[in-house]
Design a protein around this motif. Structure first.
Motif, PDB file in Angstrom:
ATOM      1  N   ASP A  84       1.084  -0.873  -0.301  1.00 15.99           N
ATOM      2  CA  ASP A  84       0.100  -0.665   0.325  1.00 15.99           C
ATOM      3  C   ASP A  84       1.170   1.329   0.272  1.00 15.99           C
ATOM      4  N   GLU A  85       1.637   1.094   1.228  1.00 14.58           N
ATOM      5  CA  GLU A  85       2.870   2.684   0.722  1.00 14.58           C
ATOM      6  C   GLU A  85       3.294   2.598  -0.197  1.00 14.58           C
ATOM      7  N   HIS A  86       4.184   1.546  -1.105  1.00  9.80           N
ATOM      8  CA  HIS A  86       4.497   1.583  -2.348  1.00  9.80           C
ATOM      9  C   HIS A  86       3.818   2.548  -3.485  1.00  9.80           C
ATOM     10  N   ILE A  87       2.422   2.456  -3.145  1.00  6.74           N
ATOM     11  CA  ILE A  87       1.901   2.361  -4.531  1.00  6.74           C
ATOM     12  C   ILE A  87       1.192   3.717  -4.339  1.00  6.74           C
ATOM     13  N   LYS A  88       1.142   3.974  -2.757  1.00  8.01           N
ATOM     14  CA  LYS A  88       0.646   5.864  -1.828  1.00  8.01           C
ATOM     15  C   LYS A  88       2.264   6.400  -2.829  1.00  8.01           C
ATOM     16  N   ASN A  89       3.205   6.071  -2.850  1.00  5.45           N
ATOM     17  CA  ASN A  89       3.654   6.629  -3.015  1.00  5.45           C
ATOM     18  C   ASN A  89       4.262   7.061  -4.428  1.00  5.45           C
ATOM     19  N   LEU A  90       4.177   5.811  -5.447  1.00  7.55           N
ATOM     20  CA  LEU A  90       4.605   5.723  -6.665  1.00  7.55           C
ATOM     21  C   LEU A  90       2.868   7.084  -7.773  1.00  7.55           C
ATOM     22  N   ILE A  91       1.912   6.894  -6.662  1.00  6.19           N
ATOM     23  CA  ILE A  91       0.805   8.140  -7.550  1.00  6.19           C
ATOM     24  C   ILE A  91       1.330   9.679  -7.083  1.00  6.19           C
ATOM     25  N   LYS A  92       2.115  10.006  -5.732  1.00  7.45           N
ATOM     26  CA  LYS A  92       2.442  11.508  -5.089  1.00  7.45           C
ATOM     27  C   LYS A  92       3.087  11.500  -6.129  1.00  7.45           C
ATOM     28  N   ASP A  93       3.840  11.106  -7.418  1.00  9.93           N
ATOM     29  CA  ASP A  93       4.628  11.821  -8.144  1.00  9.93           C
ATOM     30  C   ASP A  93       4.160  12.597  -8.271  1.00  9.93           C
ATOM     31  N   LYS A  94       4.571  13.993  -9.242  1.00 12.34           N
ATOM     32  CA  LYS A  94       3.827  15.133  -9.418  1.00 12.34           C
ATOM     33  C   LYS A  94       3.749  15.189 -10.586  1.00 12.34           C
ATOM     34  N   ASN A  95       4.007  13.991 -11.249  1.00 14.61           N
ATOM     35  CA  ASN A  95       3.570  13.813 -12.834  1.00 14.61           C
ATOM     36  C   ASN A  95       2.658  13.218 -12.895  1.00 14.61           C
ATOM     37  N   VAL A  96       2.897  12.174 -12.331  1.00 13.00           N
ATOM     38  CA  VAL A  96       1.080  11.305 -12.694  1.00 13.00           C
ATOM     39  C   VAL A  96       0.443  12.710 -11.683  1.00 13.00           C
ATOM     40  N   LEU A  97       0.501  12.890 -10.719  1.00  8.22           N
ATOM     41  CA  LEU A  97      -0.870  13.662  -9.929  1.00  8.22           C
ATOM     42  C   LEU A  97      -1.282  14.475 -10.909  1.00  8.22           C
ATOM     43  N   ALA A  98      -1.008  15.387 -11.919  1.00  8.91           N
ATOM     44  CA  ALA A  98      -0.304  16.063 -12.814  1.00  8.91           C
ATOM     45  C   ALA A  98      -1.401  15.749 -13.911  1.00  8.91           C
ATOM     46  N   TYR A  99      -1.909  14.148 -14.426  1.00  9.61           N
ATOM     47  CA  TYR A  99      -1.741  13.610 -15.275  1.00  9.61           C
ATOM     48  C   TYR A  99      -3.744  13.091 -14.209  1.00  9.61           C
ATOM     49  N   ILE A 100      -3.597  13.316 -13.209  1.00  3.85           N
ATOM     50  CA  ILE A 100      -4.571  12.667 -12.344  1.00  3.85           C
ATOM     51  C   ILE A 100      -5.916  14.432 -12.583  1.00  3.85           C
ATOM     52  N   LEU A 101      -4.862  15.098 -12.476  1.00  2.00           N
ATOM     53  CA  LEU A 101      -6.224  16.505 -12.397  1.00  2.00           C
ATOM     54  C   LEU A 101      -6.377  17.131 -14.012  1.00  2.00           C
ATOM     55  N   VAL A 102      -5.588  16.899 -15.186  1.00  2.00           N
ATOM     56  CA  VAL A 102      -6.015  17.049 -15.924  1.00  2.00           C
ATOM     57  C   VAL A 102      -7.114  16.445 -16.222  1.00  2.00           C
ATOM     58  N   TYR A 103      -7.513  14.973 -16.136  1.00  3.02           N
ATOM     59  CA  TYR A 103      -8.278  14.289 -16.614  1.00  3.02           C
ATOM     60  C   TYR A 103      -9.405  14.189 -16.000  1.00  3.02           C
ATOM     61  N   THR A 104      -8.986  14.674 -13.989  1.00  2.00           N
ATOM     62  CA  THR A 104     -10.255  14.345 -13.532  1.00  2.00           C
ATOM     63  C   THR A 104     -10.617  15.687 -13.152  1.00  2.00           C
ATOM     64  N   VAL A 105     -10.414  16.549 -13.143  1.00  2.32           N
ATOM     65  CA  VAL A 105     -10.479  18.213 -12.284  1.00  2.32           C
ATOM     66  C   VAL A 105     -10.913  19.247 -13.368  1.00  2.32           C
TER      67      VAL A 105
END
Length: 320
Positions: A21-42
């Motif tokens: 679970d911790e590895h998954i969170k640490n993968l998703i928290k990468d700003k490049n990944v978060l940027a994708y999430i922002l563009v496609y969901t927000v």
């Protein structure tokens, strides 16, 4: 002969789960990944490029580590506790700013492996942004002036899509919207409404390796990132070439650790299956009187009484 107890095995399994679970969170928290999430969901970032969205992230994302009580709020926290209620942890929380006025958003990301954890996950998904809004009191707004409240998005990455075919992928948004009850001939645009659009919950439903080739770029990217079947080097290549995500040492390290951990968990599962198979075979031999209870008990490192209890619990008949 020393045998691993059930509690020891459970602790190992829980430790593996916590690490995973911790590895998954640490993968998703990468700003490049978060940027994708922002563009496609927000909605506020729909017209942004990935690079612009990444630059809009304010500060560093918090990953399940700071604690607060709602009656002593000084800043954004990843854990919320109310007397008489359980503790709630937010996987990832960060701020993002949009528009020329650099308006502030609160964004919560939750990684969820099961869509059916024994209760309605969507209900939980609505509660989380509500809690983040209440936490803003005396930080963004006061009891005398609510206009300062900042909009909250709670985005749930569900790694096992709930579709009937189990390979469905989708993005579902839940928001507050007004509805004219009376008079029926009036449209909402014709009636004065306040600022109601202050929280949204978004479910990103993917199914790991089955949705890697999704037509939605966010879903295919997350499916690639979170896959346990794609090896680290292949995953790195795809993320860089197909999604433009540059590999940081931390991101590559987390991917490698997650893949290694999934291999360990799989090996333990195989070993456990073999052990259970051997145990069942021993029980069958004892039941058929092909093996004496004394010899069987000694080989398993238990007493005859324990062997009898274990056999009966497993549905076998202990010989007279």
């Amino acid at each position: 002969m020393t045998k691993e107890t059930h509690i020891s095995s459970s602790i190992d399994t829980a430790g593996d789960k916590a690490q995973y679970d911790e590895h998954i969170k640490n993968l998703i928290k990468d700003k490049n990944v978060l940027a994708y999430i922002l563009v496609y969901t927000v909605e506020e970032f729909a017209d942004y490029t990935i690079e612009q969205a990444r630059d809009a992230i304010d500060g560093e994302p918090e990953v399940t580590k700071r604690k607060i009580r709602p009656d002593v709020v000084h800043t954004l926290e990843n854990e919320s506790k109310i007397p008489g209620e359980g503790v709630m942890y937010f996987d990832i929380v960060f701020y993002a700013r949009y528009g020329n006025e650099r308006k502030k958003l609160y964004v919560n990301i939750e990684a969820q492996k099961s869509f059916y954890p024994g209760y309605d996950l969507v209900t939980r998904g609505i509660i989380y942004p509500a809690r983040l809004i209440s936490q803003q009191m005396d930080v963004e707004y006061t009891a005398n002036d609510y206009d300062g409240v900042k909009k909250v998005y709670s985005i749930w990455i569900c790694m096992n899509a709930p579709g009937k075919n189990r390979d469905d992928d989708s993005i579902i948004k839940y928001s507050i919207k007004p509805d004219v009850v009376y008079p029926k001939d009036k449209r909402i645009e014709e009636i004065a409404t306040g600022r109601y659009d202050i929280m949204s919950t978004v479910f990103v439903n993917l199914n790991a390796d089955k949705t890697i080739n999704s037509k939605n770029k966010l879903i295919s990217m997350l499916s690639t990132l979170l896959s346990v079947d794609i090896k680290t080097q292949e995953k790195k290549k795809r993320l860089e070439e197909e999604y433009g995500i540059k590999m940081s040492k931390e991101l590559e390290s987390e991917m490698s650790a997650m893949c290694n951990l999934s291999d360990i968990v799989e090996e333990r599962g195989i070993e456990k299956g073999i052990e259970q198979g051997k145990l069942a075979t021993t029980f069958e031999f004892v039941q058929s009187k092909a093996l004496s209870p004394q010899i069987a008990a000694e080989s398993l490192g238990v007493t005859v009484e324990q062997l009898k209890a274990n056999m009966e619990k497993a549905g076998f008949t202990f010989p007279d």
